[in-house]
Design a protein around this motif. Sequence first.
Motif, PDB file in Angstrom:
ATOM      1  N   LEU A  86     -17.358  32.889  12.100  1.00 16.13           N
ATOM      2  CA  LEU A  86     -17.491  33.466  10.770  1.00 16.13           C
ATOM      3  C   LEU A  86     -18.950  33.382  10.366  1.00 16.13           C
ATOM      4  O   LEU A  86     -19.564  32.317  10.427  1.00 16.13           O
ATOM      5  N   GLU A  88     -21.010  34.031   7.139  1.00 13.82           N
ATOM      6  CA  GLU A  88     -20.755  34.248   5.728  1.00 13.82           C
ATOM      7  C   GLU A  88     -21.987  34.807   5.026  1.00 13.82           C
ATOM      8  O   GLU A  88     -23.090  34.805   5.573  1.00 13.82           O
ATOM      9  N   ASP A  89     -21.768  35.242   3.815  1.00 13.04           N
ATOM     10  CA  ASP A  89     -22.869  35.749   2.997  1.00 13.04           C
ATOM     11  C   ASP A  89     -23.940  34.686   2.846  1.00 13.04           C
ATOM     12  O   ASP A  89     -23.678  33.492   3.017  1.00 13.04           O
TER      13      ASP A  89
END
Length: 160
Positions: A86, A88-89
């Motif tokens: 993942l 992420e931002d």
Amino acid sequence: MKLPLRHRPLFWIGLLPVLVLLCLWAASVYYRSSWYYSSHPDYEFSVKLSGSAIQFQRARIIERQPGVDLAALPLPIPTGPFGRWLYEDPAPPSTWFPLPHCYNRIAGDSPGSFFKAQIQGWRAPFWFLLALYLPLWLWLVRRQGKRIAKRLGEAESKIA
């Protein structure tokens, strides 16, 4: 007798981990990335890069509420043999020098939660990893340089 760095392969080999740690450190200040691995619905292992540190975490469900459908629970999804990534931002900028710490906590004690989970982890800041690695690496480079210089001195004395 001083030797140029081209005669010390350990220096160049050991430089790669330093560069990788520095790049990961800089990226973890502004971005969050995680790798999760779960081969069973009750266990999950994760590695997270964020906040100038690398975090290793293990979560294990220790108690379920009876009569709850397993499909309705927000459990870790089995990830297969390679886990899942993942990215992420961007995270809000954090400090460059956090402190290392270990933790062991119970999550899901609140009313209405479907399960209790035990979460254990260790957070290692990148400055801490470099502080552990650099002295050992530099000591090994110096030791290798002294050995090479000694062998060259012995070879010169045999020739002369």
